[in-house]
Design a protein around this motif. Sequence first.
Motif, mmCIF file in Angstrom:
data_model
loop_
_atom_site.group_PDB
_atom_site.id
_atom_site.type_symbol
_atom_site.label_atom_id
_atom_site.label_comp_id
_atom_site.label_asym_id
_atom_site.label_seq_id
_atom_site.Cartn_x
_atom_site.Cartn_y
_atom_site.Cartn_z
ATOM 1 N N LEU A 138 -2.499 15.859 -7.781
ATOM 2 C CA LEU A 138 -3.262 15.069 -7.268
ATOM 3 C C LEU A 138 -4.532 15.573 -6.555
ATOM 4 O O LEU A 138 -4.121 16.571 -6.001
ATOM 5 C CB LEU A 138 -2.435 14.233 -6.219
ATOM 6 C CG LEU A 138 -1.558 13.403 -7.093
ATOM 7 C CD1 LEU A 138 -0.831 12.171 -5.891
ATOM 8 C CD2 LEU A 138 -1.770 12.501 -8.250
ATOM 9 N N PRO A 139 -5.802 15.017 -6.482
ATOM 10 C CA PRO A 139 -6.847 15.600 -5.591
ATOM 11 C C PRO A 139 -6.700 15.543 -4.219
ATOM 12 O O PRO A 139 -7.541 15.840 -3.463
ATOM 13 C CB PRO A 139 -8.056 14.901 -6.380
ATOM 14 C CG PRO A 139 -7.683 13.506 -6.963
ATOM 15 C CD PRO A 139 -6.077 13.896 -7.286
ATOM 16 N N GLN A 185 -2.995 -4.794 -4.908
ATOM 17 C CA GLN A 185 -4.173 -4.978 -5.567
ATOM 18 C C GLN A 185 -4.845 -3.739 -5.982
ATOM 19 O O GLN A 185 -5.725 -3.515 -6.730
ATOM 20 C CB GLN A 185 -5.112 -5.743 -4.826
ATOM 21 C CG GLN A 185 -4.857 -7.312 -4.283
ATOM 22 C CD GLN A 185 -5.676 -7.969 -3.459
ATOM 23 O OE1 GLN A 185 -5.667 -7.501 -1.880
ATOM 24 N NE2 GLN A 185 -6.574 -8.836 -3.806
ATOM 25 N N LEU A 186 -4.495 -2.450 -5.443
ATOM 26 C CA LEU A 186 -4.898 -1.385 -5.521
ATOM 27 C C LEU A 186 -4.158 -0.412 -6.706
ATOM 28 O O LEU A 186 -2.767 -0.527 -6.980
ATOM 29 C CB LEU A 186 -4.748 -0.263 -4.413
ATOM 30 C CG LEU A 186 -5.923 -0.382 -3.446
ATOM 31 C CD1 LEU A 186 -6.068 -1.822 -2.847
ATOM 32 C CD2 LEU A 186 -5.668 0.859 -2.346
ATOM 33 N N SER A 187 -4.842 0.071 -7.617
ATOM 34 C CA SER A 187 -4.503 1.117 -8.665
ATOM 35 C C SER A 187 -4.137 2.102 -8.063
ATOM 36 O O SER A 187 -4.247 2.581 -6.823
ATOM 37 C CB SER A 187 -5.447 1.003 -9.924
ATOM 38 O OG SER A 187 -6.539 1.856 -9.155
ATOM 39 N N THR A 188 -3.205 2.939 -8.927
ATOM 40 C CA THR A 188 -2.920 4.294 -8.449
ATOM 41 C C THR A 188 -4.096 5.099 -8.214
ATOM 42 O O THR A 188 -4.114 5.663 -6.922
ATOM 43 C CB THR A 188 -2.131 5.222 -9.608
ATOM 44 O OG1 THR A 188 -1.014 4.313 -9.841
ATOM 45 C CG2 THR A 188 -1.687 6.398 -9.116
ATOM 46 N N GLU A 189 -5.078 5.041 -8.891
ATOM 47 C CA GLU A 189 -6.424 5.866 -8.588
ATOM 48 C C GLU A 189 -7.030 5.329 -7.194
ATOM 49 O O GLU A 189 -7.705 6.362 -6.590
ATOM 50 C CB GLU A 189 -7.535 5.659 -9.780
ATOM 51 C CG GLU A 189 -6.980 6.285 -10.990
ATOM 52 C CD GLU A 189 -6.018 5.517 -11.732
ATOM 53 O OE1 GLU A 189 -5.679 4.279 -11.558
ATOM 54 O OE2 GLU A 189 -5.098 6.190 -12.683
ATOM 55 N N ALA A 239 1.741 14.998 0.075
ATOM 56 C CA ALA A 239 2.861 14.210 0.947
ATOM 57 C C ALA A 239 1.982 13.081 1.732
ATOM 58 O O ALA A 239 2.820 12.015 1.756
ATOM 59 C CB ALA A 239 2.951 15.514 2.077
ATOM 60 N N LEU A 240 0.844 13.113 2.112
ATOM 61 C CA LEU A 240 0.050 12.144 2.432
ATOM 62 C C LEU A 240 0.098 10.848 1.487
ATOM 63 O O LEU A 240 0.121 9.785 2.207
ATOM 64 C CB LEU A 240 -1.308 12.628 3.091
ATOM 65 C CG LEU A 240 -2.052 11.372 3.541
ATOM 66 C CD1 LEU A 240 -1.515 10.906 4.798
ATOM 67 C CD2 LEU A 240 -3.568 12.077 4.100
ATOM 68 N N PHE A 241 -0.196 11.222 0.454
ATOM 69 C CA PHE A 241 -0.333 9.977 -0.596
ATOM 70 C C PHE A 241 1.112 9.367 -0.768
ATOM 71 O O PHE A 241 1.068 7.918 -0.521
ATOM 72 C CB PHE A 241 -0.756 10.689 -1.935
ATOM 73 C CG PHE A 241 -0.510 9.769 -3.143
ATOM 74 C CD1 PHE A 241 -1.481 8.744 -3.356
ATOM 75 C CD2 PHE A 241 0.731 9.706 -3.889
ATOM 76 C CE1 PHE A 241 -1.342 7.887 -4.450
ATOM 77 C CE2 PHE A 241 0.857 8.686 -5.067
ATOM 78 C CZ PHE A 241 -0.274 7.692 -5.234
ATOM 79 N N PHE A 242 2.157 9.889 -0.726
ATOM 80 C CA PHE A 242 3.395 9.392 -0.704
ATOM 81 C C PHE A 242 3.553 8.509 0.664
ATOM 82 O O PHE A 242 4.066 7.278 0.712
ATOM 83 C CB PHE A 242 4.374 10.248 -0.787
ATOM 84 C CG PHE A 242 5.089 10.799 -2.111
ATOM 85 C CD1 PHE A 242 6.065 10.425 -2.486
ATOM 86 C CD2 PHE A 242 4.096 11.581 -2.980
ATOM 87 C CE1 PHE A 242 6.669 10.736 -3.837
ATOM 88 C CE2 PHE A 242 4.392 11.911 -4.030
ATOM 89 C CZ PHE A 242 5.611 11.664 -4.694
ATOM 90 N N ARG A 243 3.088 8.958 1.920
ATOM 91 C CA ARG A 243 3.178 8.296 3.098
ATOM 92 C C ARG A 243 2.339 6.868 3.133
ATOM 93 O O ARG A 243 2.853 5.943 3.457
ATOM 94 C CB ARG A 243 2.834 9.207 4.011
ATOM 95 C CG ARG A 243 3.165 8.860 5.674
ATOM 96 C CD ARG A 243 2.865 9.817 6.706
ATOM 97 N NE ARG A 243 2.535 9.063 7.944
ATOM 98 C CZ ARG A 243 1.775 9.730 8.672
ATOM 99 N NH1 ARG A 243 1.185 10.777 8.460
ATOM 100 N NH2 ARG A 243 1.617 9.176 10.138
ATOM 101 N N VAL A 244 1.139 7.176 2.502
ATOM 102 C CA VAL A 244 0.168 6.055 2.553
ATOM 103 C C VAL A 244 0.913 4.892 1.877
ATOM 104 O O VAL A 244 0.910 3.739 2.142
ATOM 105 C CB VAL A 244 -1.265 6.552 2.133
ATOM 106 C CG1 VAL A 244 -2.000 5.278 1.773
ATOM 107 C CG2 VAL A 244 -1.719 7.414 3.273
#
Length: 277
Positions: free
Chosen positions: A212-213, A259-263, A217-222
Amino acid sequence: MKNSNKKYVHYKKQAAPEDGSVRAKKHLGQHFLMDENVAKNIADSLTYSGYKNVLEIGPGMGVLTKYLVKKDIDFHVIEIDSESVVYLKENYPELEGKVHEKDFLKYDLKEIFQEEPYAIIGNFPYNISTQIVFKTLENRDQIPEFSGMFQKEVAQRIAAPHGNKTYGILSVLTQAFYDVTYLFTVPPGVFNPPPKVDSGVILLKRKEDFKLPCDEALFFRVVKTAFQQRRKTLRNSLKIFQLPDELREDVIFNQRPEQLSTEEFIDLTLKIQPYAV
């Protein structure tokens, strides 16, 4: 399967089946697949390309195993049920030294495969199936492919697109790293004992670029924080991050997490990253 319920009652009354088969144990979430065509289709769902190692989780009495041992792979099985382990060792001598009596969720698979890539396959116990996916995500660097049977509702959740009511944490985190394909549905009658719901088989193929760009770890948390209050807008559900007002005015914060895609979750994480502690 005809007379499945009757046979299950028979198993419950005896300490062990007289025919040498394995008792299905409720506390392990065991439902033994009895349909050969379904087993063969699952075994054939992996591409077996780009790796030589394959691990089957929870083989039970080996209905899937019998098709996997014929493949040109380095094949191992992991099974927590000692009764199944005895059965497998007696009926699959070609697996000598490759039947691991361990708890998959607690076992370090590097003890088997070191740093080599491996695929995962199996008819997964319902009660630990999501945990199996999360452990796969933790070890994604070594797992290019994954194919397995889940409770249909869980399989659909993993494969759900954004905007779908079943889309959630498991959907976003899995789809961030893997392309997910829902392969087919399996009815209860082909299991012993039959579960009360349909099952679904899915295939995960790791993305060519699965790094991921953003801070992973923050992505998982968000993602997890957003879905913990999925009915709220992101502006409210992500208050814990104490983001500046000017950032929270961004239009993305007007939306709810489904409503949010993975991207878009990756984009959201990139926006939050400079302010995250």
